[in-house]
Design a protein around this motif. Structure first.
Motif, PDB file in Angstrom:
ATOM      1  N   GLN A   1      -0.033  -7.040  14.717  1.00 54.28           N
ATOM      2  CA  GLN A   1       0.372  -7.027  13.185  1.00 54.28           C
ATOM      3  C   GLN A   1      -0.759  -7.021  12.508  1.00 54.28           C
ATOM      4  O   GLN A   1      -0.931  -6.208  11.437  1.00 54.28           O
ATOM      5  CB  GLN A   1       1.298  -8.196  13.105  1.00 54.28           C
ATOM      6  CG  GLN A   1       2.116  -8.024  11.773  1.00 54.28           C
ATOM      7  CD  GLN A   1       2.525  -9.542  11.467  1.00 54.28           C
ATOM      8  OE1 GLN A   1       2.380 -10.508  11.756  1.00 54.28           O
ATOM      9  NE2 GLN A   1       3.724  -9.148  10.321  1.00 54.28           N
ATOM     10  N   ALA A   2      -1.807  -7.673  12.803  1.00 55.30           N
ATOM     11  CA  ALA A   2      -3.000  -7.985  12.017  1.00 55.30           C
ATOM     12  C   ALA A   2      -3.601  -6.555  11.955  1.00 55.30           C
ATOM     13  O   ALA A   2      -4.269  -5.875  10.986  1.00 55.30           O
ATOM     14  CB  ALA A   2      -4.240  -8.956  12.455  1.00 55.30           C
ATOM     15  N   ARG A   3      -3.781  -5.862  13.313  1.00 59.83           N
ATOM     16  CA  ARG A   3      -4.492  -4.768  13.295  1.00 59.83           C
ATOM     17  C   ARG A   3      -3.939  -3.713  12.392  1.00 59.83           C
ATOM     18  O   ARG A   3      -4.104  -2.844  11.688  1.00 59.83           O
ATOM     19  CB  ARG A   3      -4.630  -4.119  14.734  1.00 59.83           C
ATOM     20  CG  ARG A   3      -5.704  -4.538  15.459  1.00 59.83           C
ATOM     21  CD  ARG A   3      -6.066  -3.979  16.739  1.00 59.83           C
ATOM     22  NE  ARG A   3      -4.853  -3.586  17.487  1.00 59.83           N
ATOM     23  CZ  ARG A   3      -4.819  -4.449  18.466  1.00 59.83           C
ATOM     24  NH1 ARG A   3      -5.380  -5.337  19.090  1.00 59.83           N
ATOM     25  NH2 ARG A   3      -3.470  -4.151  19.330  1.00 59.83           N
ATOM     26  N   ILE A   4      -2.331  -3.591  12.693  1.00 55.02           N
ATOM     27  CA  ILE A   4      -1.619  -2.699  11.829  1.00 55.02           C
ATOM     28  C   ILE A   4      -1.805  -2.925  10.210  1.00 55.02           C
ATOM     29  O   ILE A   4      -2.189  -1.880   9.431  1.00 55.02           O
ATOM     30  CB  ILE A   4      -0.130  -2.832  11.932  1.00 55.02           C
ATOM     31  CG1 ILE A   4       0.416  -2.238  13.399  1.00 55.02           C
ATOM     32  CG2 ILE A   4       0.800  -2.192  11.293  1.00 55.02           C
ATOM     33  CD1 ILE A   4       1.608  -2.532  13.874  1.00 55.02           C
ATOM     34  N   GLN A   5      -1.976  -4.059   9.934  1.00 53.62           N
ATOM     35  CA  GLN A   5      -2.272  -4.226   8.615  1.00 53.62           C
ATOM     36  C   GLN A   5      -3.499  -3.981   8.217  1.00 53.62           C
ATOM     37  O   GLN A   5      -3.832  -3.276   7.061  1.00 53.62           O
ATOM     38  CB  GLN A   5      -1.939  -5.982   8.166  1.00 53.62           C
ATOM     39  CG  GLN A   5      -0.970  -5.968   7.351  1.00 53.62           C
ATOM     40  CD  GLN A   5      -0.248  -7.687   7.177  1.00 53.62           C
ATOM     41  OE1 GLN A   5      -1.048  -8.295   7.844  1.00 53.62           O
ATOM     42  NE2 GLN A   5       0.650  -7.749   6.300  1.00 53.62           N
ATOM     43  N   LYS A   6      -4.519  -4.188   8.897  1.00 56.87           N
ATOM     44  CA  LYS A   6      -5.891  -3.557   8.741  1.00 56.87           C
ATOM     45  C   LYS A   6      -5.694  -2.135   8.454  1.00 56.87           C
ATOM     46  O   LYS A   6      -6.476  -1.615   7.603  1.00 56.87           O
ATOM     47  CB  LYS A   6      -6.668  -4.024   9.778  1.00 56.87           C
ATOM     48  CG  LYS A   6      -8.177  -4.161   9.498  1.00 56.87           C
ATOM     49  CD  LYS A   6      -9.027  -4.626  10.502  1.00 56.87           C
ATOM     50  CE  LYS A   6     -10.400  -3.794  10.560  1.00 56.87           C
ATOM     51  NZ  LYS A   6     -10.951  -3.603  11.765  1.00 56.87           N
ATOM     52  N   ASN A   7      -5.275  -1.476   9.215  1.00 50.99           N
ATOM     53  CA  ASN A   7      -5.126  -0.039   9.688  1.00 50.99           C
ATOM     54  C   ASN A   7      -4.555   0.510   8.253  1.00 50.99           C
ATOM     55  O   ASN A   7      -5.128   1.571   7.565  1.00 50.99           O
ATOM     56  CB  ASN A   7      -4.324   0.480  10.619  1.00 50.99           C
ATOM     57  CG  ASN A   7      -5.153   0.505  12.143  1.00 50.99           C
ATOM     58  OD1 ASN A   7      -6.485   0.362  11.747  1.00 50.99           O
ATOM     59  ND2 ASN A   7      -4.551   0.761  13.000  1.00 50.99           N
ATOM     60  N   LEU A   8      -3.289  -0.087   7.972  1.00 54.75           N
ATOM     61  CA  LEU A   8      -2.588   0.165   6.572  1.00 54.75           C
ATOM     62  C   LEU A   8      -3.521   0.065   5.420  1.00 54.75           C
ATOM     63  O   LEU A   8      -3.735   0.831   4.557  1.00 54.75           O
ATOM     64  CB  LEU A   8      -1.501  -0.832   6.488  1.00 54.75           C
ATOM     65  CG  LEU A   8       0.035  -0.075   5.677  1.00 54.75           C
ATOM     66  CD1 LEU A   8       0.336   0.998   6.533  1.00 54.75           C
ATOM     67  CD2 LEU A   8       0.620  -1.265   5.361  1.00 54.75           C
ATOM     68  N   LEU A   9      -4.459  -1.081   5.488  1.00 56.62           N
ATOM     69  CA  LEU A   9      -5.178  -1.150   4.151  1.00 56.62           C
ATOM     70  C   LEU A   9      -6.164  -0.127   4.352  1.00 56.62           C
ATOM     71  O   LEU A   9      -6.524   0.300   3.070  1.00 56.62           O
ATOM     72  CB  LEU A   9      -5.804  -2.530   4.319  1.00 56.62           C
ATOM     73  CG  LEU A   9      -5.088  -3.618   3.671  1.00 56.62           C
ATOM     74  CD1 LEU A   9      -5.698  -5.043   4.042  1.00 56.62           C
ATOM     75  CD2 LEU A   9      -5.413  -3.422   2.283  1.00 56.62           C
ATOM     76  N   GLU A  10      -6.685   0.274   5.371  1.00 55.42           N
ATOM     77  CA  GLU A  10      -8.004   1.073   5.511  1.00 55.42           C
ATOM     78  C   GLU A  10      -7.271   2.631   5.177  1.00 55.42           C
ATOM     79  O   GLU A  10      -8.075   3.108   4.367  1.00 55.42           O
ATOM     80  CB  GLU A  10      -8.257   1.287   6.969  1.00 55.42           C
ATOM     81  CG  GLU A  10      -9.570   0.326   7.163  1.00 55.42           C
ATOM     82  CD  GLU A  10     -10.099   0.148   8.444  1.00 55.42           C
ATOM     83  OE1 GLU A  10      -9.568   0.980   9.147  1.00 55.42           O
ATOM     84  OE2 GLU A  10     -11.051  -0.694   8.881  1.00 55.42           O
ATOM     85  N   SER A  11      -6.033   2.787   5.548  1.00 57.86           N
ATOM     86  CA  SER A  11      -5.386   4.049   5.464  1.00 57.86           C
ATOM     87  C   SER A  11      -5.129   4.289   3.706  1.00 57.86           C
ATOM     88  O   SER A  11      -5.473   5.149   3.206  1.00 57.86           O
ATOM     89  CB  SER A  11      -4.376   4.551   6.069  1.00 57.86           C
ATOM     90  OG  SER A  11      -3.039   4.471   5.511  1.00 57.86           O
ATOM     91  N   GLU A  12      -4.759   3.194   3.299  1.00 59.73           N
ATOM     92  CA  GLU A  12      -4.421   3.092   1.681  1.00 59.73           C
ATOM     93  C   GLU A  12      -6.001   3.483   1.021  1.00 59.73           C
ATOM     94  O   GLU A  12      -5.784   4.039  -0.163  1.00 59.73           O
ATOM     95  CB  GLU A  12      -3.532   1.792   1.370  1.00 59.73           C
ATOM     96  CG  GLU A  12      -2.451   1.847   0.825  1.00 59.73           C
ATOM     97  CD  GLU A  12      -1.857   0.704   0.667  1.00 59.73           C
ATOM     98  OE1 GLU A  12      -2.497  -0.172   0.190  1.00 59.73           O
ATOM     99  OE2 GLU A  12      -0.564   0.314   1.279  1.00 59.73           O
TER     100      GLU A  12
END
Ligand code: ADP
Length: 420
Positions: free
Chosen positions: A52-63
């Motif tokens: 979940q942390a990785r997904i959130q990090k990816n999401l933030l990065e993609s944003e």
């Protein structure tokens, strides 16, 4: 209690003990299993948290990536949902200024007056869902100063319906094309200046020889007048002067014709009629020059607004140019004339089996006074083009099926009213 009873009791107790032992064993087993499962669950839970942390990090990065992509895009981007602007990138903010409110309040006051109707119509269409996308160029004043032309911006605008966060939205992209439009304008002016130069040198060329002729004849006249019995000689010289001055007058008349051509008198017309008339008029001359003319006219053409005399003049001119082009040809001399209706236009093609028009001359031949013929004026095609443009149409040249020239006249079926 008898001994037998005691033994029985003992045996029962032993049975219970062994049952308890089994239960305890089972209990231990269960505890071990539970510990194992708990460990597994904790491992899984840790993994999930990690994931979940990785997904959130990816999401933030993609944003962030999306943000930096749109922030640095040279194109203005905005998203409109339910009539509200929900996203605007910096370029859009710089480009649009108060224009952005257009979606909130339906205001178009900053749009250039000439583009206002078009922009309003197109945006109404996409906002009502009548079309899925629109694509247009328009001008507006970011600071709302309608009279300050320096502040005017040209944009190319694409807008399309998209789904954004599960709901319908409009994605609008705008590209600042002010510079491109300015260069286009300058190029057009340059082009006009070049044409004007060619026209001016054409006029000078046409007038120079009869004018120098007049000067020579005047000198002769001066000398002759000093002679005795000079009357006959004077008459001849005066005739020569008149002929040279007539030539100049003819050139001037042609220039005037071009500058102020006859205003077309539009009537509802079957275009085949002036074509047939032009063919009839040129038939004898063509026959005498060994040229065969083949016509393939549409059986029924939609009626259009046109001036029959001017259209006949254009077709006659194109036929006579084709005939002249084939004058010295050794091969079969052929002209093919077709008429047809396509979409909202009537198309007339005049093709010949002559040498054709070289690519580098295909624009120039429409310039007034451009000619490759000796003793010709070079005014014909420019007049034809002028007439066709006055009909809201287009005249162009390409290569015919024989490798000669093919002139294509396009006339709109419904004539748009001229603006301004
Ligand atoms: P002019 O006939 O007096 O030269 P136009 O304006 O009618 O003037 O034509 C300009 C030039 O276009 C011609 O000199 C010729 O070079 C070229 N042209 C016109 N029609 C044809 C054709 N059918 N085939 C080849 N060249 C053509």
């Amino acid at each position: 209690m008898t001994k037998a009873q005691l033994l029985k009791e003992l045996s029962t107790l032993q049975n219970r003990v062994s049952e308890l032992e089994i239960i305890e064993k089972e209990h231990r087993k269960l505890q071990e299993e539970l510990k194992k499962r708990t460990n597994e669950f904790e491992e899984r839970f840790a993994e999930l948290k990690d994931h979940q942390a990785r997904i959130q990090k990816n999401l933030l990065e993609s944003e962030k990536r999306f943000q930096s992509l749109t922030d640095n895009s040279p194109i203005g981007i905005l998203i409109v949902q339910k009539g509200q602007i929900i996203y605007e990138n910096p370029v859009e903010k710089r480009l649009s200024g108060p224009l952005a409110q257009l979606f909130q309040h339906g205001k178009l006051e900053n749009i250039h007056p000439d583009d206002f109707e078009k922009v309003d119509k197109e945006f109404q269409k996409i906002m009502s869902g009548e079309v899925k996308s629109i694509d247009m160029d328009f001008r507006y004043y970011p600071k709302g100063k309608e009279d300050d032309t320096h502040e005017m911006i040209w944009v190319h605008c694409w807008a399309s319906l998209i789904e954004y966060l599960g709901e319908e939205a409009i994605l609008v992209n705008k590209l600042d094309i002010t510079r491109a439009k300015e260069s286009e304008h300058l190029l057009r002016i340059e082009d006009k200046m070049a044409s004007l130069g060619r026209v001016a040198s054409g006029i000078a060329h046409e007038i120079r020889s009869p004018l120098s002729g007049i000067n020579i004849f005047l000198n002769n006249l001066e000398k002759t007048l000093l002679e005795e019995k000079s009357q006959d000689k004077v008459k001849v010289i005066l005739k020569q002067i008149r002929s040279a001055s007539n030539k100049i007058e003819a050139v001037i008349r042609k220039v005037m014709d071009f500058a102020k051509p006859t205003e077309p008198r539009f009537i509802l017309l079957d275009l085949n009629q002036p074509i047939e008339d032009a063919i009839d008029l040129s038939a004898t001359a063509l026959r005498m020059n060994g040229i065969s003319l083949h016509k393939e006219l549409a059986e029924t053409l939609p009626l259009c607004q046109a001036d029959p005399n001017l259209i006949e003049q254009v077709i006659l001119n194109l036929i006579s140019n084709a005939a002249e082009a084939m004058k010295s040809s050794e091969d079969a001399k052929q002209i093919h004339i077709t008429s047809s209706a396509r979409d909202d236009r009537i198309i007339v093609c005049i093709s010949d089996s002559g040498p054709g028009v070289p690519f580098h001359l295909r624009k120039k031949i429409f310039d007034p006074f451009f000619t490759t013929k000796n003793g010709s004026t070079g005014i014909g095609l420019s007049l034809c083009q002028r007439i066709i443009i006055d009909h809201g149409g287009n005249l162009s040249v390409s290569t015919s099926k024989w490798g000669g020239a093919e002139f294509r006249v396009e006339i709109p079926i419904r004539r748009e009213r001229k603006q301004g």
